[in-house]
Structures are given as structure tokens and as C-alpha cells.
Design an enzyme around this catalytic site. Structure first.
Site, PDB file in Angstrom:
ATOM      1  N   ASP A 156     -26.417 -10.349  -7.574  1.00 47.15           N
ATOM      2  CA  ASP A 156     -27.533  -9.481  -7.206  1.00 47.15           C
ATOM      3  C   ASP A 156     -27.047  -8.042  -7.110  1.00 47.15           C
ATOM      4  OD1 ASP A 156     -30.029  -8.774  -6.556  1.00 47.15           O
ATOM      5  OD2 ASP A 156     -30.018  -9.560  -4.521  1.00 47.15           O
TER       6      ASP A 156
ATOM      7  N   TYR B  41     -20.278 -10.146 -17.864  1.00 51.59           N
ATOM      8  CA  TYR B  41     -20.892 -11.364 -18.402  1.00 51.59           C
ATOM      9  C   TYR B  41     -21.326 -11.237 -19.860  1.00 51.59           C
ATOM     10  CZ  TYR B  41     -24.935  -8.825 -16.520  1.00 51.59           C
ATOM     11  OH  TYR B  41     -25.839  -7.856 -16.202  1.00 51.59           O
TER      12      TYR B  41
ATOM     13  N   CYS C   7     -60.792  -3.594  15.467  1.00 48.69           N
ATOM     14  CA  CYS C   7     -61.148  -2.511  16.374  1.00 48.69           C
ATOM     15  C   CYS C   7     -62.356  -1.869  15.706  1.00 48.69           C
ATOM     16  CB  CYS C   7     -59.998  -1.512  16.470  1.00 48.69           C
ATOM     17  SG  CYS C   7     -60.505   0.046  17.176  1.00 48.69           S
TER      18      CYS C   7
ATOM     19  N   LYS D 133     -34.015 -19.056 -10.089  1.00 45.59           N
ATOM     20  CA  LYS D 133     -34.039 -18.301  -8.827  1.00 45.59           C
ATOM     21  C   LYS D 133     -34.043 -19.254  -7.645  1.00 45.59           C
ATOM     22  CE  LYS D 133     -34.939 -13.899  -9.869  1.00 45.59           C
ATOM     23  NZ  LYS D 133     -35.198 -12.869  -9.068  1.00 45.59           N
TER      24      LYS D 133
ATOM     25  N   CYS E 178     -56.593   2.681  20.825  1.00 43.17           N
ATOM     26  CA  CYS E 178     -57.661   3.480  21.442  1.00 43.17           C
ATOM     27  C   CYS E 178     -58.213   2.839  22.710  1.00 43.17           C
ATOM     28  CB  CYS E 178     -58.792   3.719  20.446  1.00 43.17           C
ATOM     29  SG  CYS E 178     -59.696   2.217  20.020  1.00 43.17           S
TER      30      CYS E 178
ATOM     31  N   CYS F 211     -60.969   5.556  16.230  1.00 38.98           N
ATOM     32  CA  CYS F 211     -59.664   5.113  16.736  1.00 38.98           C
ATOM     33  C   CYS F 211     -58.553   5.858  15.978  1.00 38.98           C
ATOM     34  CB  CYS F 211     -59.540   3.601  16.515  1.00 38.98           C
ATOM     35  SG  CYS F 211     -57.864   2.994  16.732  1.00 38.98           S
TER      36      CYS F 211
ATOM     37  N   GLU G 144     -23.873 -19.768 -14.980  1.00 40.47           N
ATOM     38  CA  GLU G 144     -23.131 -18.706 -14.288  1.00 40.47           C
ATOM     39  C   GLU G 144     -23.887 -18.284 -13.043  1.00 40.47           C
ATOM     40  OE1 GLU G 144     -23.096 -15.492 -17.069  1.00 40.47           O
ATOM     41  OE2 GLU G 144     -21.364 -16.262 -18.137  1.00 40.47           O
TER      42      GLU G 144
ATOM     43  N   LYS H 268     -25.839 -15.717 -10.705  1.00 37.01           N
ATOM     44  CA  LYS H 268     -26.651 -14.528 -10.967  1.00 37.01           C
ATOM     45  C   LYS H 268     -26.366 -13.530  -9.848  1.00 37.01           C
ATOM     46  CE  LYS H 268     -31.218 -13.010 -12.366  1.00 37.01           C
ATOM     47  NZ  LYS H 268     -31.313 -11.812 -11.571  1.00 37.01           N
TER      48      LYS H 268
ATOM     49  N   ASP I 291       0.822  -1.210   0.000  1.00 37.36           N
ATOM     50  CA  ASP I 291       0.000   0.000   0.000  1.00 37.36           C
ATOM     51  C   ASP I 291       0.856   1.260   0.000  1.00 37.36           C
ATOM     52  OD1 ASP I 291      -2.037  -1.714   0.140  1.00 37.36           O
ATOM     53  OD2 ASP I 291      -2.734  -1.148   2.149  1.00 37.36           O
TER      54      ASP I 291
ATOM     55  N   CYS J 128     -57.874  -2.621  21.971  1.00 36.18           N
ATOM     56  CA  CYS J 128     -57.092  -2.062  20.863  1.00 36.18           C
ATOM     57  C   CYS J 128     -55.894  -1.290  21.425  1.00 36.18           C
ATOM     58  CB  CYS J 128     -57.975  -1.134  20.033  1.00 36.18           C
ATOM     59  SG  CYS J 128     -57.056  -0.121  18.864  1.00 36.18           S
TER      60      CYS J 128
HETATM   61  S1  IVH Z   1     -27.046 -12.103 -18.694  1.00 33.05           S
HETATM   62  C1  IVH Z   1     -29.954 -11.126 -21.883  1.00 33.05           C
HETATM   63  N1  IVH Z   1     -25.640 -13.011 -16.693  1.00 33.05           N
HETATM   64  O1  IVH Z   1     -29.807 -10.397 -14.084  1.00 33.05           O
HETATM   65  C2  IVH Z   1     -29.236 -11.575 -20.720  1.00 33.05           C
HETATM   66  N2  IVH Z   1     -27.297 -11.372 -16.243  1.00 33.05           N
HETATM   67  O2  IVH Z   1     -32.787 -10.581 -14.826  1.00 33.05           O
HETATM   68  C3  IVH Z   1     -28.814 -10.445 -19.893  1.00 33.05           C
HETATM   69  N3  IVH Z   1     -27.463 -10.706 -13.910  1.00 33.05           N
HETATM   70  O3  IVH Z   1     -30.333  -7.504 -15.999  1.00 33.05           O
HETATM   71  C4  IVH Z   1     -28.110 -10.716 -18.725  1.00 33.05           C
HETATM   72  N4  IVH Z   1     -25.857 -12.008 -13.150  1.00 33.05           N
HETATM   73  O4  IVH Z   1     -28.549  -7.458 -14.204  1.00 33.05           O
HETATM   74  C5  IVH Z   1     -26.616 -12.177 -17.085  1.00 33.05           C
HETATM   75  N5  IVH Z   1     -24.333 -13.894 -15.020  1.00 33.05           N
HETATM   76  C6  IVH Z   1     -25.281 -13.062 -15.396  1.00 33.05           C
HETATM   77  C7  IVH Z   1     -25.954 -12.225 -14.487  1.00 33.05           C
HETATM   78  C8  IVH Z   1     -26.972 -11.386 -14.960  1.00 33.05           C
HETATM   79  C9  IVH Z   1     -26.759 -11.094 -12.834  1.00 33.05           C
HETATM   80  C10 IVH Z   1     -28.581  -9.747 -13.870  1.00 33.05           C
HETATM   81  C11 IVH Z   1     -28.516  -8.663 -14.906  1.00 33.05           C
HETATM   82  C12 IVH Z   1     -29.787  -8.750 -15.681  1.00 33.05           C
HETATM   83  C13 IVH Z   1     -30.668  -9.508 -14.757  1.00 33.05           C
HETATM   84  C14 IVH Z   1     -31.684 -10.279 -15.546  1.00 33.05           C
END
Ligand code: IVH
Length: 671
Positions: free
Chosen positions: A119, A224, A427, A315, A412, A432, A115, A117, A35, A409
Site C-alpha cells: 500500500d 514488481y 433540529c 482486496k 441551539c 440554528c 504477490e 499488494k 555505523d 439540539c
Molecule cells: S503490478 C499492471 N504488483 O497496485 C499491473 N502492483 O491497483 C501493475 N501495487 O498501481 C501493477 N503492489 O501501485 C503490482 N505486487 C504488486 C503491487 C502493485 C502494489 C500497486 C501499484 C498499482 C496498484 C494497482
């Protein structure tokens, strides 16, 4: 004196060293510079750039620390829309997805890439001639905000590339949990607000005006998607997995937890494995993304409305956490419904800190034997309100007292009562204060009378001071203008704004008034149907229960509630007072008649998130053109108007063979 070539060379070397150190530290997690050395080089470069501004380049690492120039966030159009993904929730959904892919590829062999997903927030990075030229948010998928300066502060994002290429890279910006917690600790020390979850904090951070603060937040990113801006170059790309390798070679951050598989069974295996490991990841994910690997096949399969058919999001099931139930409080709603609420020891779950959860009603508490002091399992699915799933039934639990519903309640102190056959206590005191406040909040809401400035605390204050006893008093506030302006805490301007908003609300149409007055079981949609059918309040007052029930989509429960409402003296007095105040109790459209009958006889269901219209607007439009806007898909549905992330309704429509249309198709239909 301008910088000589030696100084130019020195600045270049410093830039290269620092960018390389960023890459090794942030992307590879294998730092090779301490650093102290890093700070020293950064300072040297900063001083050089201050002395010779012509040495400053767009890809200088000094931009990582942000600047005090305020961001303005111009709107930019995405060359190629940023689509979203359809969702799947179980193995059966995955099988159906695979079947569709299989059919569309007509027997060809194919592979999937799985892959994580992430958040976070989707962003787009455009590089021209190898230099980061523009960074933008996804926005509505078509247009986003230009946030280049803020994105440049993210250390994993390369500011320049080794090849002088023109590309667009997309990915997700997010917080490592460690950084999110650090920010909250800092907020706490400063006595500032605590952020609820990493995702929203990331979204908020990207939109900060001061990029120095963005820099201090330490956002992160995984990429991605890759696209060459030139068609000839793009045509050379073969598969998603190869693209990810190219991105890695260009030093972009790409997550390694991916798998290329040859069957949907292996996709399921990956999903299950990731779901198990999800809690030990240093960042939040909400599922797995499954993509057909070959780009040619992706093209063949194509896209619908706002999502590609070659990819799907899997999901995860709702995440659970265990925490202690500190207390059970009772909430009184606007119609007197008493809802028990669990007050919890705060716990972090699925992206936010939870300190309250609904307990539904006393039967539910009894059935689950929830006692104050218990350790409880709570669950949150998507963005729904968290709920208590079960109690940890150990020795500790046995020592606690079973919960007993109070008989008064909490707001009141009047006796509460539970009607025969109902799960809720009520209630019944319409005066009230909790009910009065609830009714007022409902009345002024954006979807009802849309009165700005009368927020929760101001309503509470005005009720306490005696200015508001019921909703009709809102229209008498102007009589107290001077007194209100003299109250401390309120500026004359805020009172002026409230009063002009109250005045403006008198223009709200009958259907909004009908919704605002708070008839039990009458939501926005029902209010619209009633307003359209009965034209004015007199006709509604004169209608029998049977007549009300005959209206399409109105069931006996609503009919009874509407009938009872207009046969209660205090409600009739309220209507009369509101009418005298100038509110509309008559529809502007002729009863049952439509402005044009273009959609006569056609039933539509609207689902998913739309781009051009608000759901409410499009439903109004359908009805004004003589069509019917229904809430669920059946064989009688003629069209499903589907926006992005359309879920079960889309599936049902497809299985029933109902025609699915996009917003553009809809526009063509009504033209
Ligand atoms: S591909 C057409 N890959 O999920 C495909 N999306 O509900 C476009 N996201 O808007 C996205 N991880 O914000 C892709 N490995 C991943 C992702 C990913 C998160 C999000 C992205 C997208 C949303 C879709």
C-alpha cells in the site's frame, strides 16, 4: 589542481564500498559495516567531492543524503502506460477471473504468481547504460512527475547496476511502519502536524522540494516489474517470476513473500494465508496481486482500458480494531439532521489514526447497545468513514449507563424531533448556527458556487461577527470590505480574493445554483436533470409534485422535497434575494433541446476513474449531445464508459452484454 588518477580510484572505491554497504544493510538486512565506519567513509567521500567536484558522479552515494537544490518536478511521459489493476473481493471473483483467463488462453496450461499488494505509491525507474537515469511517479498512468533526486535518497534503490543495460523497473515506494511512527514522534516533538497514514505520507514525501528531508524520512521500495527498453532484449524474457529473479540478481529490492501456483485454488490459499499474517508484517498491504506468470500468455490475454486482463488485485476485508468510546457527540447537518458521532481513544487502523466514527442514528446505538465508556470494535473498508461494528459485551459494559438521546439540539438548545417513520432526529430551527454554517459550507463548495477562500474557520468567524446570517449575505460582504480588511488575522489581499471569488460565482450556471441552495435530496446530478428539464426557476416553482416526478430519474421522495422547498416562504425569499444579487436562475441551454443530437436515444453509464475527463464533464457532454447519462447499468444501457478500477458496474455490464468502451472509443463516437 585536478584530481589525479589515484584520487579518482579512491573515490571509486569509496563509492563501491558505501553502495555495497547500503545494499547489505537495506536490501539484504545483513549489514557488514558498523555505523561508525559507514559515516567515516561517507564523510571522506563527501570531502573528496567538495575538493574535487569533477569526482562527483550521478551514482555517488553522497546523493542519498539529498541536496538543497529545489526540485521542480517536470512532467514526463511513460513510454509504456503505468496501468492499474482490477479488483476482486472474494473467492467467487477469483473464480470468475480464472474462468476469463482460461477462456482467453483457450485451454492452454498456465501458472499464476501471487504477490503482496503493497500500500504505497507506484514509481518507475529508468536505467540507461546501467545508471539510474530517471525516476518518476505513476501520475495518471500516462504522465508522471520526474522525481529522480528524491528517489535517489531511497537506500534500497540501486544507483548503478553491474550490467550496462537499459531497463525500466517499476515498484511501490512505501514506509516501514517503524519509520512512519518515528516520523510522527519527531513531528510531535517539534510540535508539527501528525501524519494520518503511511501511504499518504509516502506520497507527500516523494513530492518534497528539499531532497534532504526526503532522505531523512527513510522511504522504502519493493520492485514488481522489469522491462528492457530494447525490444530484442525484452523478447528474451520469459516469465514474471524469472524477471523477479533477474531483478534480485541486479540487487533490486524484491519481496520474497510470493508464490508461483498452478491453480486458482492455490491462489485462494495464498490469499487466505497472507490475510491471516497481515497484521504481523512490518509494512501495510491492502491485498494480494495475482498475475499470469508467462509473458507470452500475458500478451495473448492483453489489457482493457486501464488495466491488464492477466492480473487482478485481491482486496482484503475491512480491518478491525478495538478501542474505547470516550463520548458520543451530536453533529448537526445543514438540513438539521442530527448524527451521533463516536469520539474514540485514538487507534491506528488500516493506515490511519482513527479518533471518530459515525454511529448513524439513535436506533443503531440502541440496537448495538453502545454505551459511553464501552470498548468498541471499529472497522474501515477502503477509504470510507470508519464505523462502530459492535460492542465488547463484558462486565465492564454492564456497569455503564445505556445511551439516551438528548431532547435538545447541542448547537441551539431548541427541542429536537423525530418524524414518524424516520430513523433520524432533526433540529427544526432553521436559524440554528450549526445549520447556518452547514448550509454556507455547502453553498460555497467547489461543486456548488465554488467560492474560494471561505473555508470552515473563516465562515465561522464571519457568522460569529454577524456578517453572515444566511447564504444571501455572502453577496453583501463587499459592502463591509473596509471593516473586513481591518479585522486582524485577515490580510487585505485575502479579503480581496474572497470578494473577487464571490463576484465570479455569479457566473455559475443555473444547475450549480440549484444544487447550492441546498434542497434536501437534490445532489449535483439531480440538480442538473432539473435545470435541464425546467429551464428556469419559475417553471420549477410552478410545477406540481406529479410533474416533477414525471422527469426521468426523479422519484417521489425528491419530487416531494423539491415541491416543499419551493412552497416555503423563507426559501422563496432567499431565491429572490439571490436573483437580485445577480445569480443565474435560468439555463443557458434551450429546455430539453440538445446542441447536437449525436447521441440521441443512447444511454451511457460512466464508471471508474477517467483520464481525460472529469466524470461530471463527460456526463454533461453526453447530455449536451442528446444522450442520457444514467447511474446504474441495466439492459437498457447502450454503453458503459469504463475508466481504471471499474468495479461492479463493469462486471454487470459484461454479464448483460452491454458494450464497454474506453475514453478513446467515446471520443471516436462523438467526433
Ligand atoms: S503490478 C499492471 N504488483 O497496485 C499491473 N502492483 O491497483 C501493475 N501495487 O498501481 C501493477 N503492489 O501501485 C503490482 N505486487 C504488486 C503491487 C502493485 C502494489 C500497486 C501499484 C498499482 C496498484 C494497482
Amino acid at each position: 589542481m585536478p584530481a589525479d588518477s589515484k584520487l579518482k580510484e579512491k573515490a571509486k572505491k569509496l563509492r563501491e564500498k558505501l553502495l555495497d554497504a547500503d545494499y547489505k544493510y537495506y536490501v539484504l538486512a545483513r549489514p557488514d559495516m558498523d555505523d561508525y565506519e559507514y559515516d567515516k567513509l561517507m564523510k571522506e567521500l563527501q570531502e573528496l567531492e567538495t575538493a574535487y567536484p569533477e569526482l562527483k558522479t550521478d551514482d555517488s552515494p553522497t546523493q542519498r543524503v539529498g541536496s538543497d537544490l529545489s526540485n521542480s518536478f517536470e512532467t514526463v511521459m511513460h513510454d509504456v502506460p503505468m496501468l492499474s489493476l482490477a479488483n476482486s473481493y472474494d473467492e467467487q471473483d477469483l473464480d470468475e477471473f480464472d474462468k476469463r483467463v482460461n477462456n482467453l488462453l483457450k485451454g492452454e496450461k498456465y501458472k499464476y504468481v501471487c504477490e503482496l499488494k503493497f500500500d504505497g505509491i507506484a514509481v518507475s525507474l529508468t536505467y540507461k547504460n546501467g545508471m539510474l537515469f530517471r525516476g518518476a511517479t505513476r501520475g495518471d498512468g500516462i504522465r508522471g512527475d520526474e522525481i529522480t533526486t528524491n528517489l535517489k535518497t531511497i537506500r534500497v534503490i540501486p544507483l548503478n547496476l553491474k550490467s550496462k543495460i537499459d531497463i525500466e523497473v517499476r515498484g511501490e515506494v512505501f514506509f516501514m511502519l517503524e519509520d512512519f511512527f518515528r516520523i510522527n514522534e519527531e513531528q510531535e516533538t517539534l510540535g508539527e502536524k501528525i501524519y494520518a497514514n503511511p501511504r499518504n505520507t509516502a506520497a507527500g514525501s516523494l513530492k518534497l522540494k528539499d531532497s534532504r528531508i526526503v532522505a531523512s524520512r527513510r522511504l522504502n521500495m519493493y520492485c514488481y516489474s522489469l522491462r528492457y527498453l530494447e525490444a530484442a532484449e525484452q523478447a528474451k524474457l520469459v516469465s514474471h517470476s524469472e524477471n523477479m529473479k533477474i531483478l534480485k540478481g541486479l540487487k533490486f529490492p524484491v519481496n520474497d513473500n510470493t508464490r508461483v501456483v498452478g491453480s486458482i485454488e492455490d491462489v485462494k490459499k495464498f490469499c487466505n494465508e497472507v490475510e491471516q499474517e497481515r497484521d504481523i508484517l512490518p509494512y501495510e498491504i491492502d491485498g494480494v496481486v495475482i498475475k499470469v506468470d508467462s509473458l507470452k500468455q500475458q500478451e495473448k490475454i492483453g489489457s482493457i482500458a486501464k488495466s491488464p486482463r492477466w492480473a487482478i488485485a485481491y482486496k482484503f476485508k475491512a480491518k478491525q480494531a478495538t478501542t474505547r468510546l470516550k463520548e458520543i457527540t451530536l453533529q448537526v447537518g445543514r438540513i438539521g439532521t442530527i448524527t451521533p458521532v463516536a469520539e474514540l481513544e485514538p487507534v491506528f487502523l488500516a493506515g490511519s489514526t482513527i479518533s471518530r466514527a459515525t454511529l448513524h442514528n439513535s436506533d443503531e446505538i440502541e440496537r448495538k447497545d453502545i454505551r459511553v465508556g464501552d470498548f468498541v470494535k471499529i472497522e474501515k473498508g477502503g477509504d470510507v468513514i470508519p464505523k462502530v461494528v459492535e460492542v465488547v459485551k463484558d462486565d465492564h459494559h454492564k456497569k455503564l449507563k445505556p445511551f439516551k438521546m438528548p431532547d435538545k439540539c447541542p448547537a441551539c438548545n431548541q427541542l429536537i424531533h423525530r418524524p414518524e417513520g424516520e430513523a433520524n432526529y432533526y433540529c427544526t430551527n432553521s436559524l440554528c448556527p450549526a445549520q447556518v454554517q452547514g448550509r454556507m459550507e455547502h453553498f460555497v463548495a467547489r461543486t456548488a458556487m465554488d467560492i474560494e477562500g471561505l473555508g470552515f474557520q473563516i465562515l465561522e468567524k464571519f457568522i460569529e461577527l454577524g456578517y453572515l446570517n444566511d447564504v444571501t449575505d455572502i453577496y453583501k460582504l463587499s459592502k463591509h470590505e473596509k471593516e473586513l480588511k481591518a479585522l486582524d488575522r485577515f490580510g487585505a489581499k485575502s479579503i480581496d480574493n474572497i470578494l473577487s471569488s464571490v463576484e465570479k460565482s455569479k457566473e455559475r450556471p443555473f444547475e450549480k445554483v440549484l444544487f447550492a441552495i441546498g434542497i434536501r435530496h437534490v445532489g449535483e446530478r439531480t440538480a442538473r436533470i432539473l435545470a435541464k428539464r425546467f429551464k428556469n426557476v419559475e417553471a420549477l416553482m410552478a410545477a406540481s409534485k406529479e410533474e416533477i416526478e414525471q422527469v426521468h430519474e426523479i422519484g417521489p421522495r425528491i419530487a416531494e422535497s423539491v415541491y416543499d422547498f419551493f412552497h416555503t416562504k423563507s426559501n422563496l425569499q432567499m431565491v429572490e434575494r439571490l436573483r437580485k444579487a445577480g445569480l443565474k436562475f435560468e439555463s443557458e441551454q434551450p429546455a430539453g433541446g440538445a446542441a447536437s443530437a449525436k447521441l440521441e436515444g443512447l444511454t451511457f453509464v460512466v464508471t471508474g476513474s477517467l483520464e481525460k475527463y472529469k466524470r461530471e464533464e463527460v456526463e454533461e457532454l453526453i447530455e449536451s449531445l442528446g444522450g442520457k447519462a444514467a447511474s446504474s447499468v441495466s439492459k437498457k444501457t447502450n454503453y458503459l464508459l469504463a475508466g481504471a478500477e471499474a468495479g461492479s458496474k463493469l462486471k454487470k455490464a459484461e454479464s448483460l452484454g452491454v458494450k464497454v468502451i474506453s475514453e478513446d472509443d467515446f471520443d471516436k463516437l462523438i467526433k
